[in-house]
Motif scaffolding. Structure first.
Motif, PDB file in Angstrom:
ATOM      1  N   PRO A  77     -10.064  13.904  39.016  1.00  0.00           N
ATOM      2  CA  PRO A  77      -9.090  12.811  39.037  1.00  0.00           C
ATOM      3  C   PRO A  77      -7.786  13.158  38.319  1.00  0.00           C
ATOM      4  N   SER A  78      -6.895  12.197  38.348  1.00  0.00           N
ATOM      5  CA  SER A  78      -5.666  12.244  37.548  1.00  0.00           C
ATOM      6  C   SER A  78      -5.952  11.563  36.216  1.00  0.00           C
ATOM      7  N   VAL A  79      -5.479  12.181  35.110  1.00  0.00           N
ATOM      8  CA  VAL A  79      -5.669  11.612  33.780  1.00  0.00           C
ATOM      9  C   VAL A  79      -4.309  11.509  33.087  1.00  0.00           C
ATOM     10  N   ARG A  80      -4.249  10.655  32.059  1.00  0.00           N
ATOM     11  CA  ARG A  80      -2.982  10.455  31.341  1.00  0.00           C
ATOM     12  C   ARG A  80      -3.073  11.104  29.968  1.00  0.00           C
ATOM     13  N   ILE A  81      -2.318  12.202  29.817  1.00  0.00           N
ATOM     14  CA  ILE A  81      -2.365  12.986  28.592  1.00  0.00           C
ATOM     15  C   ILE A  81      -1.197  13.959  28.627  1.00  0.00           C
ATOM     16  N   GLY A  82      -0.812  14.537  27.501  1.00  0.00           N
ATOM     17  CA  GLY A  82       0.216  15.562  27.502  1.00  0.00           C
ATOM     18  C   GLY A  82      -0.273  16.799  28.258  1.00  0.00           C
ATOM     19  N   ARG A  83       0.587  17.385  29.074  1.00  0.00           N
ATOM     20  CA  ARG A  83       0.165  18.532  29.888  1.00  0.00           C
ATOM     21  C   ARG A  83      -0.318  19.691  29.008  1.00  0.00           C
ATOM     22  N   GLY A  84       0.444  20.002  27.949  1.00  0.00           N
ATOM     23  CA  GLY A  84       0.030  21.083  27.061  1.00  0.00           C
ATOM     24  C   GLY A  84      -1.300  20.795  26.389  1.00  0.00           C
ATOM     25  N   ASP A  85      -1.529  19.538  26.013  1.00  0.00           N
ATOM     26  CA  ASP A  85      -2.801  19.172  25.378  1.00  0.00           C
ATOM     27  C   ASP A  85      -3.960  19.345  26.351  1.00  0.00           C
ATOM     28  N   LEU A  86      -3.764  18.980  27.611  1.00  0.00           N
ATOM     29  CA  LEU A  86      -4.840  19.125  28.592  1.00  0.00           C
ATOM     30  C   LEU A  86      -5.157  20.603  28.822  1.00  0.00           C
ATOM     31  N   ARG A  87      -4.118  21.435  28.915  1.00  0.00           N
ATOM     32  CA  ARG A  87      -4.340  22.881  29.070  1.00  0.00           C
ATOM     33  C   ARG A  87      -5.140  23.418  27.875  1.00  0.00           C
ATOM     34  N   LEU A  88      -4.742  23.014  26.678  1.00  0.00           N
ATOM     35  CA  LEU A  88      -5.411  23.486  25.479  1.00  0.00           C
ATOM     36  C   LEU A  88      -6.862  23.019  25.432  1.00  0.00           C
ATOM     37  N   LEU A  89      -7.094  21.778  25.830  1.00  0.00           N
ATOM     38  CA  LEU A  89      -8.453  21.228  25.847  1.00  0.00           C
ATOM     39  C   LEU A  89      -9.349  22.039  26.777  1.00  0.00           C
ATOM     40  N   LEU A  90      -8.905  22.251  28.017  1.00  0.00           N
ATOM     41  CA  LEU A  90      -9.721  22.991  28.981  1.00  0.00           C
ATOM     42  C   LEU A  90      -9.891  24.443  28.570  1.00  0.00           C
ATOM     43  N   ARG A  91      -8.830  25.056  28.052  1.00  0.00           N
ATOM     44  CA  ARG A  91      -8.918  26.454  27.648  1.00  0.00           C
ATOM     45  C   ARG A  91      -9.936  26.632  26.526  1.00  0.00           C
ATOM     46  N   ASN A  92      -9.935  25.721  25.575  1.00  0.00           N
ATOM     47  CA  ASN A  92     -10.889  25.834  24.472  1.00  0.00           C
ATOM     48  C   ASN A  92     -12.322  25.592  24.921  1.00  0.00           C
ATOM     49  N   LEU A  93     -12.528  24.640  25.828  1.00  0.00           N
ATOM     50  CA  LEU A  93     -13.878  24.375  26.307  1.00  0.00           C
ATOM     51  C   LEU A  93     -14.415  25.550  27.126  1.00  0.00           C
ATOM     52  N   VAL A 105      -9.486  16.600  18.302  1.00  0.00           N
ATOM     53  CA  VAL A 105      -8.191  16.029  17.920  1.00  0.00           C
ATOM     54  C   VAL A 105      -7.401  15.626  19.163  1.00  0.00           C
ATOM     55  N   ILE A 106      -7.442  16.433  20.202  1.00  0.00           N
ATOM     56  CA  ILE A 106      -6.727  16.115  21.449  1.00  0.00           C
ATOM     57  C   ILE A 106      -7.262  14.826  22.058  1.00  0.00           C
ATOM     58  N   VAL A 107      -8.576  14.735  22.156  1.00  0.00           N
ATOM     59  CA  VAL A 107      -9.192  13.567  22.797  1.00  0.00           C
ATOM     60  C   VAL A 107      -8.910  12.302  21.990  1.00  0.00           C
ATOM     61  N   GLU A 108      -9.037  12.383  20.676  1.00  0.00           N
ATOM     62  CA  GLU A 108      -8.805  11.201  19.844  1.00  0.00           C
ATOM     63  C   GLU A 108      -7.337  10.795  19.838  1.00  0.00           C
ATOM     64  N   SER A 109      -6.424  11.732  20.103  1.00  0.00           N
ATOM     65  CA  SER A 109      -4.994  11.394  20.124  1.00  0.00           C
ATOM     66  C   SER A 109      -4.642  10.465  21.280  1.00  0.00           C
ATOM     67  N   VAL A 110      -5.497  10.418  22.319  1.00  0.00           N
ATOM     68  CA  VAL A 110      -5.273   9.495  23.439  1.00  0.00           C
ATOM     69  C   VAL A 110      -6.325   8.393  23.459  1.00  0.00           C
ATOM     70  N   GLY A 111      -6.973   8.180  22.311  1.00  0.00           N
ATOM     71  CA  GLY A 111      -7.928   7.077  22.185  1.00  0.00           C
ATOM     72  C   GLY A 111      -9.269   7.330  22.813  1.00  0.00           C
ATOM     73  N   GLY A 112      -9.615   8.591  23.071  1.00  0.00           N
ATOM     74  CA  GLY A 112     -10.882   8.910  23.715  1.00  0.00           C
ATOM     75  C   GLY A 112     -11.970   9.310  22.741  1.00  0.00           C
ATOM     76  N   GLU A 113     -13.117   9.664  23.286  1.00  0.00           N
ATOM     77  CA  GLU A 113     -14.272  10.099  22.507  1.00  0.00           C
ATOM     78  C   GLU A 113     -14.749  11.442  23.034  1.00  0.00           C
ATOM     79  N   VAL A 114     -15.450  12.177  22.194  1.00  0.00           N
ATOM     80  CA  VAL A 114     -16.000  13.471  22.589  1.00  0.00           C
ATOM     81  C   VAL A 114     -17.389  13.612  21.991  1.00  0.00           C
ATOM     82  N   TRP A 115     -18.308  14.163  22.762  1.00  0.00           N
ATOM     83  CA  TRP A 115     -19.660  14.409  22.252  1.00  0.00           C
ATOM     84  C   TRP A 115     -20.308  15.517  23.076  1.00  0.00           C
ATOM     85  N   ALA A 116     -21.417  16.032  22.561  1.00  0.00           N
ATOM     86  CA  ALA A 116     -22.127  17.139  23.214  1.00  0.00           C
ATOM     87  C   ALA A 116     -23.583  16.759  23.421  1.00  0.00           C
ATOM     88  N   ASP A 117     -24.162  17.265  24.502  1.00  0.00           N
ATOM     89  CA  ASP A 117     -25.601  17.158  24.719  1.00  0.00           C
ATOM     90  C   ASP A 117     -26.063  18.381  25.504  1.00  0.00           C
TER      91      ASP A 117
END
Length: 377
Positions: free
Chosen positions: A258-274, A343-355
């Motif tokens: 989908p389309s998401v609302r976030i800074g482009r650089g932050d999204l790149r950094l998020l995916l690159r780190n994951l 930090v990226i996820v929380e900056s847009v009011g989101g949550e993150v977790w692992a399983d």
């Protein structure tokens, strides 16, 4: 406030202007009471309401005809009974109570924050014949004060986290810096072999990696969020990491994202780190990384799953903290990758977790705002 007086033969005269005023002045007096933004409530010597202006109707919710003749305790919440009695006694002894912040009850049962000024009303002999209360709604001020208190508390917590983070950074940089300094110091004496210099170079590279990740960590949230196609950014990151993906034989799957609302650089950094984290903690199997998304209200839950070594249940919260490393076996990394994701996820009011992923491995879940309004069938 000046103590008001009423004639001895008319203790309920608080509804009108003082006697003897010219007609024009009396009319102005009535208009003033009716139009003021503060609630004006007059009670007789027994506490029964005799004056109730339009602002009092707005504040308390009671129309005038419904409260005239009823006891003023009607407006007092049960837990404020002792306070009310103390104020009542003070005013009936001739004392004016100025600007006391308290809580009163509206007609619908809800509570309202008020600032009250309560003055005794005296008859012509100087005896207390009743009281006049001026009530000002201070709910907005209380809300602002609570918000300021919340912000101050958050600032204290942020400063605490910053001090803790600075301590961690110092610890992380101290060891490789000391190693490099020792090696380079020994090199000054001559006879340094290639292996020793290589260790020094590795220490400097480790410092560089920490500083790079710290720079990424500090840059989060600087861009304005915008609607971005997740799949487009995933393709860009996959191309950027292609040499490393080919080296380890990894495959990334992800379509219809989908389309998401976030800074482009932050999204790149998020995916690159994951993705880099999945590569770093791969197992002996050919690495498969799958990116998917599911609608969750006004957000998308994006999942990056791999078939790597997985994360023990006891560590699934701590892995998102700075400089946490689960494998002290020489696996490369600064321990900041998943902390940056958090930090990226929380900056847009989101949550993150692992399983755990099906069949072994790890799933990292992040919730991100939708790039456009979602339609729910």
């Amino acid at each position: 406030m000046t103590t008001a007086r009423v004639p001895d033969d008319d203790a309920t005269a608080t509804t009108g202007p003082p006697e003897g005023l010219p007609d024009a002045e009396a009319a102005f007096y009535r208009a003033l009471v009716a139009s003021t933004q503060d609630g004006i409530v007059g009670v007789d010597r027994d506490g029964y309401i005799v004056t109730w202006n339009h602002a009092a109707e707005e504040i308390y919710g009671y129309p005038r005809d419904e409260v005239i003749g009823r006891h003023v305790r009607l407006l007092v919440p049960p837990d404020r009974a002792d306070e009310f009695q103390a104020l009542f006694d003070a005013v009936w002894s001739g004392t004016t109570v100025n600007d006391i912040d308290t809580v009163r009850r509206r007609r619908d049962g809800t509570l309202v924050n008020l600032s009250l000024t309560i003055s005794p009303v005296l008859d012509e002999h100087g005896r207390v014949a009743g009281s006049s209360t001026i009530a000002r709604d201070v709910s907005a001020r209380h809300a602002a004060e609570e918000r300021i208190a919340d912000l101050a508390l958050e600032l204290i917590r942020a400063n605490t986290r910053l001090r803790e983070f600075a301590s961690l950074v110092a610890h992380e940089l101290r060891e490789p810096t000391a190693r490099a300094a020792n090696v380079l110091g020994a090199a000054g004496g001559g006879g340094t072999d290639a292996a020793t210099l290589a260790r020094a170079a590795a220490s400097v590279v480790a410092i560089e990696h920490v500083l790079t990740d710290l720079s990424d960590y500090a840059s989060v949230g600087r861009e304005e969020p915008e609607a971005i196609e997740l799949e487009e950014v995933l393709d860009d990151v996959s191309a950027e990491l292609a040499p490393r993906l080919q080296e380890v034989g990894a495959v990334i799957e992800g379509s219809g994202l989908p389309s998401v609302r976030i800074g482009r650089g932050d999204l790149r950094l998020l995916l690159r780190n994951l993705i880099a984290n999945a590569i770093r903690f791969r197992s002996g199997r050919p690495l498969r990384i799958r990116v998917s998304a599911a609608c969750r209200g006004s957000r998308w839950e994006v999942v990056v799953a791999d078939n790597g070594v997985g994360i023990p249940p006891r560590d699934r919260d701590s892995v998102f903290e700075p400089f946490v490393r689960l494998r002290p076996d020489g696996t490369p990394g600064t321990g900041l990758g998943l902390a940056i994701v958090k930090v990226i996820v929380e900056s847009v009011g989101g949550e993150v977790w692992a399983d755990a992923a099906d069949g072994g491995g790890t799933r990292i879940h992040v919730t991100l705002p939708a790039g456009s309004p979602l339609e729910h069938g």
